[in-house]
Motif scaffolding. Structure first.
Motif, PDB file in Angstrom:
ATOM      1  N   PHE A   1       0.736  -1.120   0.033  1.00 16.30           N
ATOM      2  CA  PHE A   1       0.102   0.048   0.189  1.00 16.30           C
ATOM      3  C   PHE A   1       0.991   1.240   0.042  1.00 16.30           C
ATOM      4  O   PHE A   1       0.552   2.198  -0.776  1.00 16.30           O
ATOM      5  CB  PHE A   1      -0.883   0.011   1.038  1.00 16.30           C
ATOM      6  CG  PHE A   1      -2.317  -0.745   1.102  1.00 16.30           C
ATOM      7  CD1 PHE A   1      -3.212  -0.412   0.189  1.00 16.30           C
ATOM      8  CD2 PHE A   1      -2.388  -1.966   1.798  1.00 16.30           C
ATOM      9  CE1 PHE A   1      -4.169  -1.106   0.068  1.00 16.30           C
ATOM     10  CE2 PHE A   1      -3.378  -2.821   1.654  1.00 16.30           C
ATOM     11  CZ  PHE A   1      -4.682  -2.504   1.037  1.00 16.30           C
ATOM     12  N   VAL A   2       1.875   1.210   0.919  1.00 13.54           N
ATOM     13  CA  VAL A   2       2.805   2.531   1.023  1.00 13.54           C
ATOM     14  C   VAL A   2       3.353   2.778  -0.299  1.00 13.54           C
ATOM     15  O   VAL A   2       3.407   3.806  -0.796  1.00 13.54           O
ATOM     16  CB  VAL A   2       3.728   2.179   2.146  1.00 13.54           C
ATOM     17  CG1 VAL A   2       4.699   3.275   2.147  1.00 13.54           C
ATOM     18  CG2 VAL A   2       3.186   2.253   3.378  1.00 13.54           C
TER      19      VAL A   2
ATOM     20  N   ILE B   1       2.785   6.881  -0.253  1.00 13.38           N
ATOM     21  CA  ILE B   1       2.821   7.973   1.159  1.00 13.38           C
ATOM     22  C   ILE B   1       3.624   7.164   2.037  1.00 13.38           C
ATOM     23  O   ILE B   1       4.089   6.115   1.887  1.00 13.38           O
ATOM     24  CB  ILE B   1       1.132   7.820   1.511  1.00 13.38           C
ATOM     25  CG1 ILE B   1       0.762   6.665   1.730  1.00 13.38           C
ATOM     26  CG2 ILE B   1       0.410   8.727   0.344  1.00 13.38           C
ATOM     27  CD1 ILE B   1      -0.725   6.576   2.052  1.00 13.38           C
ATOM     28  N   ALA B   2       3.785   8.093   2.893  1.00 11.56           N
ATOM     29  CA  ALA B   2       4.553   7.815   4.069  1.00 11.56           C
ATOM     30  C   ALA B   2       4.035   6.573   5.009  1.00 11.56           C
ATOM     31  O   ALA B   2       2.795   6.556   4.855  1.00 11.56           O
ATOM     32  CB  ALA B   2       4.815   9.028   5.212  1.00 11.56           C
ATOM     33  N   PRO B   3       4.734   5.682   5.366  1.00 13.19           N
ATOM     34  CA  PRO B   3       4.103   4.496   6.195  1.00 13.19           C
ATOM     35  C   PRO B   3       2.934   5.291   7.588  1.00 13.19           C
ATOM     36  O   PRO B   3       2.141   4.465   7.632  1.00 13.19           O
ATOM     37  CB  PRO B   3       5.304   3.852   6.825  1.00 13.19           C
ATOM     38  CG  PRO B   3       6.418   4.102   5.962  1.00 13.19           C
ATOM     39  CD  PRO B   3       6.306   5.799   5.383  1.00 13.19           C
ATOM     40  N   ALA B   4       3.476   6.394   8.249  1.00 14.95           N
ATOM     41  CA  ALA B   4       2.574   6.874   9.141  1.00 14.95           C
ATOM     42  C   ALA B   4       1.116   7.266   8.555  1.00 14.95           C
ATOM     43  O   ALA B   4       0.157   7.162   9.221  1.00 14.95           O
ATOM     44  CB  ALA B   4       3.401   7.853   9.824  1.00 14.95           C
ATOM     45  N   THR B   5       1.266   7.842   7.334  1.00 14.85           N
ATOM     46  CA  THR B   5       0.207   8.270   6.665  1.00 14.85           C
ATOM     47  C   THR B   5      -0.760   6.988   6.280  1.00 14.85           C
ATOM     48  O   THR B   5      -1.902   6.763   6.650  1.00 14.85           O
ATOM     49  CB  THR B   5       0.489   9.180   5.667  1.00 14.85           C
ATOM     50  OG1 THR B   5       1.293  10.251   5.931  1.00 14.85           O
ATOM     51  CG2 THR B   5      -0.764   9.755   4.705  1.00 14.85           C
ATOM     52  N   ALA B   6      -0.002   6.100   5.800  1.00 13.36           N
ATOM     53  CA  ALA B   6      -0.861   4.989   5.237  1.00 13.36           C
ATOM     54  C   ALA B   6      -1.596   4.182   6.792  1.00 13.36           C
ATOM     55  O   ALA B   6      -2.597   3.893   6.466  1.00 13.36           O
ATOM     56  CB  ALA B   6       0.295   3.778   4.510  1.00 13.36           C
TER      57      ALA B   6
END
Length: 155
Positions: free
Chosen positions: A50-51, A56-61
Motif C-alpha cells: 500500500f505504502v 505515501i509515508a508509512p505513518a500516513t498509510a
C-alpha cells in the motif's frame, strides 16, 4: 438536477451534518484514503505494498488504513504467499467493495477531465467490453443530470 418542494427553498433547510455525501466524504474524502481503496480494489493486501503503490509515508498509510478499517470499509485479514509465513493484511469488506462504481467513476472522470493516463481501462471479465459508470433509475432508464430530481424520501 432539480430540487423538488419543499427542498427547492434552500433558505428553509440545510443538509449540514446529515447529508449522506458529507458523511461519505468524511470517511473516504482524502486523496490517501481513495488511493488506498483503489489499491484494495486492485487486490493489494500488504501494508508495505500500500505504502509503495500509493506513494505515501508509512505513518500516513497506517493512519488511513486504521480509519478505513474502523469505518468498516477494510478488514484485517490473514494471507499467506507461497513459501512465506502467514501475515496480517487488509481486504475489502462488502461496504468497501460497494464503492467500486465510485472508484471506476473517478477513474473515468480523471481520464476525461483531469488529464489522467488512459493507458488502462476497466473491462468486463465475461465479454471484454469496457466498463462505464452510469446513473439509472430503478426501472433501468439511463439518466443525465437534468433528469434527476432530489426529493424528500417517502416511507
Amino acid at each position: 438536477m432539480e430540487l423538488q418542494p419543499p427542498l427547492d427553498d434552500r433558505t428553509r433547510w440545510s443538509a449540514i451534518g446529515q447529508c449522506p455525501i458529507e458523511k461519505a466524504m468524511g470517511l473516504v474524502g482524502s486523496r490517501p484514503a481513495m488511493l488506498l481503496l483503489r489499491e484494495a480494489h486492485y487486490g493489494t493486501q500488504r501494508f508495505d505494498d500500500f505504502v509503495e503503490r500509493v506513494g505515501i509515508a508509512p505513518a500516513t498509510a497506517a493512519a488511513h488504513l486504521r480509519a478505513l478499517t474502523e469505518a468498516g470499509l477494510l478488514e484485517r485479514a490473514t494471507y499467506q504467499e507461497p513459501g512465506d509465513r502467514a501475515r496480517e493484511g487488509y481486504s475489502l469488506t462488502r461496504a468497501g467493495s460497494d464503492l467500486m462504481p465510485v472508484v471506476i467513476g473517478l477513474f473515468e472522470w480523471g481520464v476525461r477531465y483531469a488529464d489522467g493516463n488512459d493507458a488502462l481501462e476497466y473491462s468486463h471479465v465475461g465479454c471484454g467490453a469496457p466498463v462505464t459508470v452510469n446513473v439509472a433509475c430503478a426501472e433501468g432508464h439511463l439518466l443525465s443530470s437534468d433528469e434527476v430530481a432530489v426529493r424528500v424520501a417517502h416511507d
